[in-house]
Design a protein around this motif. Sequence first.
Motif, PDB file in Angstrom:
ATOM      1  N   VAL A 180       0.851  -1.193   0.000  1.00  0.00           N
ATOM      2  CA  VAL A 180       0.000   0.000   0.000  1.00  0.00           C
ATOM      3  C   VAL A 180       0.886   1.243   0.000  1.00  0.00           C
ATOM      4  CG1 VAL A 180      -1.939   1.146   1.121  1.00  0.00           C
ATOM      5  CG2 VAL A 180      -1.633  -1.320   1.395  1.00  0.00           C
ATOM      6  N   GLU A 181       0.477   2.244  -0.793  1.00  0.00           N
ATOM      7  CA  GLU A 181       1.283   3.458  -0.884  1.00  0.00           C
ATOM      8  C   GLU A 181       0.379   4.675  -1.079  1.00  0.00           C
ATOM      9  OE1 GLU A 181       5.287   4.771  -3.290  1.00  0.00           O
ATOM     10  OE2 GLU A 181       3.688   3.804  -4.429  1.00  0.00           O
ATOM     11  N   SER A 182       0.701   5.733  -0.353  1.00  0.00           N
ATOM     12  CA  SER A 182       0.043   7.027  -0.524  1.00  0.00           C
ATOM     13  C   SER A 182       1.143   8.084  -0.604  1.00  0.00           C
ATOM     14  CB  SER A 182      -0.905   7.322   0.642  1.00  0.00           C
ATOM     15  OG  SER A 182      -1.483   8.608   0.518  1.00  0.00           O
ATOM     16  N   ALA A 183       1.250   8.754  -1.761  1.00  0.00           N
ATOM     17  CA  ALA A 183       2.352   9.687  -1.976  1.00  0.00           C
ATOM     18  C   ALA A 183       1.816  11.039  -2.443  1.00  0.00           C
ATOM     19  CB  ALA A 183       3.327   9.123  -3.003  1.00  0.00           C
ATOM     20  N   PHE A 184       2.325  12.094  -1.833  1.00  0.00           N
ATOM     21  CA  PHE A 184       1.994  13.462  -2.235  1.00  0.00           C
ATOM     22  C   PHE A 184       3.285  14.250  -2.394  1.00  0.00           C
ATOM     23  CE2 PHE A 184       1.444  17.912  -1.033  1.00  0.00           C
ATOM     24  CZ  PHE A 184       0.520  18.325  -1.986  1.00  0.00           C
ATOM     25  N   SER A 185       3.363  15.013  -3.482  1.00  0.00           N
ATOM     26  CA  SER A 185       4.551  15.835  -3.731  1.00  0.00           C
ATOM     27  C   SER A 185       4.117  17.205  -4.252  1.00  0.00           C
ATOM     28  CB  SER A 185       5.478  15.182  -4.769  1.00  0.00           C
ATOM     29  OG  SER A 185       5.915  13.908  -4.347  1.00  0.00           O
ATOM     30  N   ALA A 186       4.910  18.215  -3.943  1.00  0.00           N
ATOM     31  CA  ALA A 186       4.708  19.559  -4.476  1.00  0.00           C
ATOM     32  C   ALA A 186       6.076  20.155  -4.774  1.00  0.00           C
ATOM     33  CB  ALA A 186       3.944  20.431  -3.484  1.00  0.00           C
ATOM     34  N   TRP A 187       6.211  20.800  -5.929  1.00  0.00           N
ATOM     35  CA  TRP A 187       7.510  21.354  -6.291  1.00  0.00           C
ATOM     36  C   TRP A 187       7.346  22.514  -7.264  1.00  0.00           C
ATOM     37  CZ3 TRP A 187       5.328  17.046  -8.260  1.00  0.00           C
ATOM     38  CH2 TRP A 187       5.298  16.887  -9.641  1.00  0.00           C
ATOM     39  N   LEU A 188       8.450  23.244  -7.462  1.00  0.00           N
ATOM     40  CA  LEU A 188       8.476  24.404  -8.347  1.00  0.00           C
ATOM     41  C   LEU A 188       9.380  24.138  -9.547  1.00  0.00           C
ATOM     42  CD1 LEU A 188       8.878  27.257  -5.735  1.00  0.00           C
ATOM     43  CD2 LEU A 188       6.843  26.800  -7.109  1.00  0.00           C
ATOM     44  N   ASN A 189       9.012  24.712 -10.682  1.00  0.00           N
ATOM     45  CA  ASN A 189       9.849  24.708 -11.875  1.00  0.00           C
ATOM     46  C   ASN A 189      10.117  26.146 -12.302  1.00  0.00           C
ATOM     47  OD1 ASN A 189       8.210  21.876 -12.536  1.00  0.00           O
ATOM     48  ND2 ASN A 189      10.359  21.883 -13.119  1.00  0.00           N
ATOM     49  N   ASP A 190      11.394  26.476 -12.510  1.00  0.00           N
ATOM     50  CA  ASP A 190      11.722  27.766 -13.073  1.00  0.00           C
ATOM     51  C   ASP A 190      11.212  27.827 -14.508  1.00  0.00           C
ATOM     52  OD1 ASP A 190      13.619  29.605 -14.724  1.00  0.00           O
ATOM     53  OD2 ASP A 190      13.930  30.216 -12.637  1.00  0.00           O
ATOM     54  N   PHE A 191      10.451  28.866 -14.836  1.00  0.00           N
ATOM     55  CA  PHE A 191       9.817  28.942 -16.148  1.00  0.00           C
ATOM     56  C   PHE A 191      10.837  29.045 -17.275  1.00  0.00           C
ATOM     57  CE2 PHE A 191       7.077  30.731 -19.480  1.00  0.00           C
ATOM     58  CZ  PHE A 191       5.957  29.943 -19.326  1.00  0.00           C
ATOM     59  N   GLN A 192      11.990  29.655 -16.994  1.00  0.00           N
ATOM     60  CA  GLN A 192      12.991  29.849 -18.029  1.00  0.00           C
ATOM     61  C   GLN A 192      13.921  28.656 -18.182  1.00  0.00           C
ATOM     62  OE1 GLN A 192      12.967  32.489 -20.057  1.00  0.00           O
ATOM     63  NE2 GLN A 192      11.170  33.305 -18.988  1.00  0.00           N
ATOM     64  N   THR A 193      14.429  28.145 -17.080  1.00  0.00           N
ATOM     65  CA  THR A 193      15.432  27.075 -17.141  1.00  0.00           C
ATOM     66  C   THR A 193      14.818  25.681 -17.072  1.00  0.00           C
ATOM     67  OG1 THR A 193      15.758  27.011 -14.736  1.00  0.00           O
ATOM     68  CG2 THR A 193      17.063  28.618 -16.002  1.00  0.00           C
ATOM     69  N   GLY A 194      13.606  25.584 -16.508  1.00  0.00           N
ATOM     70  CA  GLY A 194      12.982  24.277 -16.366  1.00  0.00           C
ATOM     71  C   GLY A 194      13.486  23.485 -15.176  1.00  0.00           C
ATOM     72  N   SER A 195      14.462  24.016 -14.450  1.00  0.00           N
ATOM     73  CA  SER A 195      14.988  23.314 -13.278  1.00  0.00           C
ATOM     74  C   SER A 195      13.922  23.244 -12.194  1.00  0.00           C
ATOM     75  CB  SER A 195      16.228  24.035 -12.749  1.00  0.00           C
ATOM     76  OG  SER A 195      15.906  25.363 -12.374  1.00  0.00           O
ATOM     77  N   SER A 196      13.934  22.173 -11.454  1.00  0.00           N
ATOM     78  CA  SER A 196      12.895  21.958 -10.440  1.00  0.00           C
ATOM     79  C   SER A 196      13.506  21.782  -9.066  1.00  0.00           C
ATOM     80  CB  SER A 196      12.045  20.736 -10.787  1.00  0.00           C
ATOM     81  OG  SER A 196      12.841  19.568 -10.804  1.00  0.00           O
ATOM     82  N   SER A 197      12.724  22.094  -8.065  1.00  0.00           N
ATOM     83  CA  SER A 197      13.120  21.903  -6.675  1.00  0.00           C
ATOM     84  C   SER A 197      11.970  21.258  -5.941  1.00  0.00           C
ATOM     85  CB  SER A 197      13.476  23.239  -6.019  1.00  0.00           C
ATOM     86  OG  SER A 197      14.543  23.873  -6.684  1.00  0.00           O
ATOM     87  N   SER A 198      12.214  20.111  -5.361  1.00  0.00           N
ATOM     88  CA  SER A 198      11.175  19.435  -4.596  1.00  0.00           C
ATOM     89  C   SER A 198      11.063  20.103  -3.240  1.00  0.00           C
ATOM     90  CB  SER A 198      11.503  17.945  -4.438  1.00  0.00           C
ATOM     91  OG  SER A 198      10.527  17.301  -3.667  1.00  0.00           O
ATOM     92  N   ILE A 199       9.908  20.580  -2.930  1.00  0.00           N
ATOM     93  CA  ILE A 199       9.765  21.347  -1.695  1.00  0.00           C
ATOM     94  C   ILE A 199       8.956  20.597  -0.633  1.00  0.00           C
ATOM     95  CG2 ILE A 199      10.047  23.564  -2.795  1.00  0.00           C
ATOM     96  CD1 ILE A 199       6.590  22.603  -1.818  1.00  0.00           C
ATOM     97  N   TYR A 200       8.251  19.585  -1.047  1.00  0.00           N
ATOM     98  CA  TYR A 200       7.475  18.843  -0.054  1.00  0.00           C
ATOM     99  C   TYR A 200       7.151  17.451  -0.585  1.00  0.00           C
ATOM    100  CZ  TYR A 200       3.745  17.364   3.060  1.00  0.00           C
ATOM    101  OH  TYR A 200       2.979  16.660   3.935  1.00  0.00           O
ATOM    102  N   ARG A 201       7.324  16.469   0.268  1.00  0.00           N
ATOM    103  CA  ARG A 201       6.948  15.104  -0.089  1.00  0.00           C
ATOM    104  C   ARG A 201       6.440  14.396   1.158  1.00  0.00           C
ATOM    105  NH1 ARG A 201       8.020  11.469  -4.123  1.00  0.00           N
ATOM    106  NH2 ARG A 201       9.380  12.986  -5.134  1.00  0.00           N
ATOM    107  N   ARG A 202       5.275  13.816   1.044  1.00  0.00           N
ATOM    108  CA  ARG A 202       4.719  13.026   2.146  1.00  0.00           C
ATOM    109  C   ARG A 202       4.404  11.648   1.585  1.00  0.00           C
ATOM    110  NH1 ARG A 202       5.542  12.486   7.324  1.00  0.00           N
ATOM    111  NH2 ARG A 202       3.677  11.935   8.533  1.00  0.00           N
TER     112      ARG A 202
END
Length: 279
Positions: free
Chosen positions: A168-190
């Motif tokens: 059983v698995e329950s996963a939630f994630s939220a992150w940001l992407n820079d609009f110009q570079t496309g780089s992402s940063s994971s800011i929250y994971r449960r």
Amino acid sequence: MMGGSYKLVLSLALCSALTSHAMAATGNALSSTIGNLRYTVIDLTADGGNVPSYTLSAESAGGYGSLYNWEQGYNVSSRLTVLPGRATANHLQRGPFTVSQTTNGTAGDINASVGWNRNVPFPAGSTQVTTWFSYHSEITVSAGTALVISGHVAQYFDGADSNSQDRVESAFSAWLNDFQTGSSSSIYRRHLSSVDAPLANWNDSSNFAVTLTNNTSAELSFVFNMDQRLSWSMNAPLDANPTDPGPVNPVPEPSTYAMLGAGLALLGGLARRRNRRAT
């Protein structure tokens, strides 16, 4: 992006409570809810003369649910398309299992659940149940402005009567992407999983927040993402065997009746012989 530099600050506010939760014979055995998604602007200028603002240029959300059992011969799935301002529902049902996804018309809000009706016989074989939901927003923040994106996520599981081999698995994630570079940063994971706590019940409630700080003299654009996934690989409960037909009353073959008759005749003959000797 125009000249200047900017500072990206990611902050997280989390309050979490884990409690055991009893489960009735029917209902949602595994569920997750995202809600109360909010965008809040803050003026960063020293004199407070700035008018902080943001522009939501695009917003989209969608998902799917699926039920699969090879032995039972079903493999069904259904996609969920969320339209802002319109409540949407997606439901699948096979045997004792139900997969549901519902929205209230707000693109960032979703409730997903896997229901198990314990009053319906469990099917033979392993059943794989999955739901997935994704939300994206493209946002432009004015100069000298901080934007705080906050929300709430609740994750629930009742493992009563489950097989110890279930996953059983329950996963939630939220992150940001820079609009110009496309780089992402994971800011929250449960991420809650039976691998970490086998078949433990969980009732987890968390508040999250991410802050983008734009200290430049120009606008700043970025993409905010949320992802929610539920997965349950189900096997028959330990106290049930769906492939076992139960006690069977055997029906004797004709040859068995013949042997029984011959044996009774032999016993009758021996009894008559003893009676003649006795007289």
